[in-house]
Scaffold this motif. Structure first.
Motif, mmCIF file in Angstrom:
data_model
loop_
_atom_site.group_PDB
_atom_site.id
_atom_site.type_symbol
_atom_site.label_atom_id
_atom_site.label_comp_id
_atom_site.label_asym_id
_atom_site.label_seq_id
_atom_site.Cartn_x
_atom_site.Cartn_y
_atom_site.Cartn_z
ATOM 1 N N GLN A 1 -50.680 32.700 -51.840
ATOM 2 C CA GLN A 1 -51.385 33.892 -51.386
ATOM 3 C C GLN A 1 -52.893 33.741 -51.529
ATOM 4 O OE1 GLN A 1 -49.027 33.815 -53.772
ATOM 5 N NE2 GLN A 1 -49.418 35.286 -55.441
ATOM 6 N N LEU A 2 -53.330 33.006 -52.575
ATOM 7 C CA LEU A 2 -54.765 32.758 -52.724
ATOM 8 C C LEU A 2 -55.273 31.809 -51.649
ATOM 9 C CD1 LEU A 2 -55.243 32.491 -56.599
ATOM 10 C CD2 LEU A 2 -56.163 34.246 -55.072
ATOM 11 N N ARG A 3 -54.481 30.820 -51.307
ATOM 12 C CA ARG A 3 -54.882 29.883 -50.243
ATOM 13 C C ARG A 3 -55.003 30.616 -48.916
ATOM 14 N NH1 ARG A 3 -50.816 25.141 -50.114
ATOM 15 N NH2 ARG A 3 -52.366 24.288 -48.664
ATOM 16 N N LEU A 4 -54.071 31.540 -48.645
ATOM 17 C CA LEU A 4 -54.147 32.321 -47.407
ATOM 18 C C LEU A 4 -55.397 33.187 -47.409
ATOM 19 C CD1 LEU A 4 -52.931 33.396 -44.758
ATOM 20 C CD2 LEU A 4 -51.610 35.035 -46.133
ATOM 21 N N TYR A 5 -55.636 33.858 -48.513
ATOM 22 C CA TYR A 5 -56.825 34.714 -48.617
ATOM 23 C C TYR A 5 -58.100 33.906 -48.391
ATOM 24 C CZ TYR A 5 -60.708 36.406 -51.508
ATOM 25 O OH TYR A 5 -61.944 36.730 -51.992
ATOM 26 N N ARG A 6 -58.226 32.732 -49.030
ATOM 27 C CA ARG A 6 -59.441 31.928 -48.895
ATOM 28 C C ARG A 6 -59.610 31.413 -47.468
ATOM 29 N NH1 ARG A 6 -61.106 31.587 -54.054
ATOM 30 N NH2 ARG A 6 -59.547 31.306 -55.707
ATOM 31 N N ALA A 7 -58.523 31.028 -46.835
ATOM 32 C CA ALA A 7 -58.604 30.517 -45.464
ATOM 33 C C ALA A 7 -59.080 31.608 -44.507
ATOM 34 C CB ALA A 7 -57.253 29.969 -45.037
ATOM 35 N N LEU A 8 -58.529 32.811 -44.630
ATOM 36 C CA LEU A 8 -58.943 33.906 -43.759
ATOM 37 C C LEU A 8 -60.396 34.315 -44.034
ATOM 38 C CD1 LEU A 8 -55.698 36.103 -43.856
ATOM 39 C CD2 LEU A 8 -56.501 34.643 -41.978
ATOM 40 N N LYS A 9 -60.758 34.370 -45.289
ATOM 41 C CA LYS A 9 -62.127 34.752 -45.638
ATOM 42 C C LYS A 9 -63.129 33.740 -45.081
ATOM 43 C CE LYS A 9 -65.017 35.651 -49.709
ATOM 44 N NZ LYS A 9 -65.012 35.791 -51.193
ATOM 45 N N ALA A 10 -62.835 32.441 -45.232
ATOM 46 C CA ALA A 10 -63.734 31.411 -44.713
ATOM 47 C C ALA A 10 -63.873 31.510 -43.203
ATOM 48 C CB ALA A 10 -63.222 30.029 -45.118
ATOM 49 N N ALA A 11 -62.760 31.797 -42.518
ATOM 50 C CA ALA A 11 -62.800 31.903 -41.057
ATOM 51 C C ALA A 11 -63.615 33.108 -40.608
ATOM 52 C CB ALA A 11 -61.377 31.990 -40.511
ATOM 53 N N ILE A 12 -63.560 34.193 -41.380
ATOM 54 C CA ILE A 12 -64.369 35.370 -41.049
ATOM 55 C C ILE A 12 -65.847 35.079 -41.277
ATOM 56 C CG2 ILE A 12 -64.869 37.759 -41.726
ATOM 57 C CD1 ILE A 12 -61.860 38.025 -42.419
ATOM 58 N N LEU A 13 -66.166 34.436 -42.404
ATOM 59 C CA LEU A 13 -67.564 34.172 -42.732
ATOM 60 C C LEU A 13 -68.225 33.214 -41.752
ATOM 61 C CD1 LEU A 13 -67.445 33.953 -46.633
ATOM 62 C CD2 LEU A 13 -68.675 35.640 -45.260
ATOM 63 N N ASP A 14 -67.474 32.199 -41.277
ATOM 64 C CA ASP A 14 -68.121 31.238 -40.378
ATOM 65 C C ASP A 14 -67.965 31.610 -38.907
ATOM 66 O OD1 ASP A 14 -65.571 30.388 -39.554
ATOM 67 O OD2 ASP A 14 -65.572 28.653 -40.894
ATOM 68 N N GLY A 15 -67.422 32.809 -38.631
ATOM 69 C CA GLY A 15 -67.403 33.317 -37.268
ATOM 70 C C GLY A 15 -66.221 32.907 -36.431
ATOM 71 N N ARG A 16 -65.286 32.143 -36.976
ATOM 72 C CA ARG A 16 -64.105 31.774 -36.178
ATOM 73 C C ARG A 16 -63.194 32.969 -35.918
ATOM 74 N NH1 ARG A 16 -61.220 27.607 -39.465
ATOM 75 N NH2 ARG A 16 -62.453 28.460 -41.188
ATOM 76 N N LEU A 17 -63.227 33.952 -36.789
ATOM 77 C CA LEU A 17 -62.525 35.221 -36.578
ATOM 78 C C LEU A 17 -63.593 36.306 -36.489
ATOM 79 C CD1 LEU A 17 -59.502 34.955 -39.061
ATOM 80 C CD2 LEU A 17 -59.515 34.552 -36.598
ATOM 81 N N PRO A 18 -64.084 36.604 -35.292
ATOM 82 C CA PRO A 18 -65.197 37.536 -35.142
ATOM 83 C C PRO A 18 -64.770 38.979 -35.431
ATOM 84 C CG PRO A 18 -64.389 36.838 -32.995
ATOM 85 C CD PRO A 18 -63.671 36.009 -34.015
ATOM 86 N N PRO A 19 -65.739 39.868 -35.643
ATOM 87 C CA PRO A 19 -65.420 41.269 -35.879
ATOM 88 C C PRO A 19 -64.538 41.845 -34.769
ATOM 89 C CG PRO A 19 -67.724 40.860 -36.343
ATOM 90 C CD PRO A 19 -67.187 39.600 -35.751
ATOM 91 N N GLY A 20 -63.579 42.658 -35.153
ATOM 92 C CA GLY A 20 -62.658 43.265 -34.197
ATOM 93 C C GLY A 20 -61.382 42.482 -33.986
ATOM 94 N N THR A 21 -61.334 41.228 -34.449
ATOM 95 C CA THR A 21 -60.118 40.427 -34.274
ATOM 96 C C THR A 21 -58.951 41.080 -35.010
ATOM 97 O OG1 THR A 21 -61.398 38.385 -34.126
ATOM 98 C CG2 THR A 21 -59.052 38.178 -34.652
ATOM 99 N N ARG A 22 -57.842 41.285 -34.256
ATOM 100 C CA ARG A 22 -56.655 41.865 -34.855
ATOM 101 C C ARG A 22 -55.870 40.792 -35.617
ATOM 102 N NH1 ARG A 22 -56.148 47.335 -35.450
ATOM 103 N NH2 ARG A 22 -57.095 48.389 -33.651
ATOM 104 N N LEU A 23 -55.513 41.109 -36.867
ATOM 105 C CA LEU A 23 -54.643 40.231 -37.629
ATOM 106 C C LEU A 23 -53.205 40.684 -37.453
ATOM 107 C CD1 LEU A 23 -56.641 39.876 -40.989
ATOM 108 C CD2 LEU A 23 -56.752 38.443 -38.945
#
Length: 485
Positions: free
Chosen positions: A23-45
């Motif tokens: 669960q921590l690996r999932l959290y870190r992966a999603l957070k990194a993708a949000i911070l570097d713009g690969r998951l831009p604002p508004g992206t539905r999870l």
């Protein structure tokens, strides 16, 4: 599920295991993708049930990751599910690499510190490492268990400022009996390792720009501490009687701090003569400075088997401006990180307050266990038992070095401590030899690295603490292969 999110999750599945919860690996992966713009604002999870089913993980893992992201403001929830929150300051690719000129963002002191060699501590001939297999681990574990059995909320918080009272008393008694140090428990301060002790000396006994005399060659962590504190370093040569300053230097650049390893100079192994010990005490006091006595390696007297180690400088004149520094990391195990400083009685109050203000205490449980370990006599018995073993290993190392290198490569040191120096006056550069020896499974350190400037001698530091006597001839054979090619 978006294609980008699918790639992120697939990379997570393919990553090698790290021991971290999924669960921590999932959290870190999603957070990194949000911070570097690969998951831009508004992206539905995807919904937690869907994502859990698609990735074959427990739904609680997904809920845990989503809740952390929600709490930190990276996602927001609405009736449609979970989507990436607006983060106007985050641009695509932001944080993907170091900023331009990242090295220059460090202080000059940080940029000037040399790299530290790692990963050598368990290889044969690694200097400064005792035989950990021979340590009385069962006795140590019993004292630790007793300390844990008495644990209270106080022991789980910070340790007593300056060290646990039990350990300060035990250290004062141990040093008095074994090293001739004259002190009370109030003069003993416990710190987190020898480097912390040297750092405290550099920061609390001198000001930026003050002069510090160091042995040349010198114990590298001492140089690092003085350099990081902004002191002006004067490198003083070493001869067969230890640090040997030119008499004129006392007038030209009187030291605020004079750092010596008198019982077994590091790295050359010479012993500071009594004449110089007394002379240094008088001159440092006249100059209004401090003498820092690092007694890192004095517990084994090989020159006179069965004799006590050489007495400390501190014991010659207990009220002199001397700070006596030592550590238990080499006597017990390196990871313990418990060291001590003994300061003059007249400086104990002021220096003690400064130490307490700058350094927080820790390891209260280990400190209590160590106090009982010392008081029980276990450490003293262990040192007496290991003395003949280490002397035999040193002799085996000397014999093997002479067999392979003869008189062309002198061997220095050996009166105390756990290492010898093999000089290579006509050999290849010691740095190249160290790399070649590493590839053959043998550790060594280049002597030239301990010198200031470009005039360092060529040679190797060879520790025999963890080198089994029966293996030493074969190990020196590998070393010879690294030297001779």
């Amino acid at each position: 599920m978006s294609h980008e999110l699918d790639l992120i999750l697939a990379a997570l599945d393919d990553a090698p295991p790290t021991g971290e919860a999924r669960q921590l690996r999932l959290y870190r992966a999603l957070k990194a993708a949000i911070l570097d713009g690969r998951l831009p604002p508004g992206t539905r999870l995807p919904g937690s049930r869907q994502l859990a089913a698609d990735r074959r993980m427990a739904r609680n893992c997904v809920l845990f990751a989503y809740q952390l992201l929600l709490a930190e403001g990276f996602v927001e929830a609405d009736r449609g599910g979970t989507r990436v929150a607006p983060l106007p300051l985050v641009q695509p690719g932001a944080g993907a690499g170091a900023p331009a000129g990242a090295v220059d963002m460090l202080s000059r002191r940080a940029r000037g510190l040399p790299p530290v060699q790692r990963g050598e501590s368990l290889l044969p001939f690694a200097p400064g490492v005792a035989d950990l297999n021979a340590f009385p681990w069962r006795s140590w574990a019993r004292f630790l268990q007793q300390a844990w059995g008495e644990v209270s909320a106080r022991q789980l918080a910070d340790a007593e400022p300056g060290g646990e009272p039990e350990l300060r008393r035990a250290v004062a008694g141990f040093l008095s009996a074994r090293r001739g140090v004259a002190c009370t428990p109030e003069q003993v301060f416990i710190v987190a390792g020898g480097q912390a002790a040297l750092d405290a000396c550099a920061r609390l006994l001198a000001d930026d720009g003050d002069t510090a005399w160091l042995e040349n060659p010198c114990y590298a962590p001492a140089r690092n501490a003085m350099q990081a504190a902004g002191l002006k370093i004067v490198d003083v040569p070493v001869d067969h009687d230890g640090m040997a300053p030119d008499p004129a230097l006392w007038q030209a650049a009187p030291p605020r701090l004079l750092f010596v390893t008198p019982s077994h100079q590091y790295p050359l192994g010479s012993v500071l003569s009594l004449e110089r010990r007394l002379d240094f005490l008088q001159r440092v006091q006249a100059a209004g400075g401090w003498l820092i006595e690092d007694d890192y390696d004095s517990d084994f007297n090989h020159a006179q088997p069965g004799a006590r180690p050489l007495p400390a400088i501190q014991g010659l004149r207990p009220d002199a401006p001397v700070v006596y520094v030592g550590t238990f990391s080499k006597l017990l195990y390196p990871g313990l990180r418990i060291a001590y400083m003994v300061v003059p009685r007249w400086a104990a109050a002021g220096l003690g307050e400064a130490i307490r203000s700058l350094y927080r205490g820790g390891q209260a449980i280990e400190q209590r266990a160590l106090a009982r370990f010392l008081e029980s006599g276990q450490l003293t018995r262990h040192l007496r038992r290991m003395g003949p073993i280490y002397r035999a290993r040193q002799q085996a190392l000397r014999s093997a070095l002479h067999a392979h290198f003869g008189d062309a490569c002198p061997v220095l040191g050996g009166q105390a401590g756990l290492h010898l120096v093999l000089c290579l006056p006509d050999g290849p550069p010691d740095t190249a030899v160290v790399r070649a020896a590493w590839a053959l499974g043998v550790a060594a350190r280049p002597l030239s690295a301990y010198y200031a400037g470009q005039a360092g001698a060529n040679g190797l530091l060879l520790g025999y603490g963890i080198a089994e006597e029966t293996r030493i001839p074969e190990l020196v054979g590998r070393l010879a292969q690294a030297v001779l090619g």
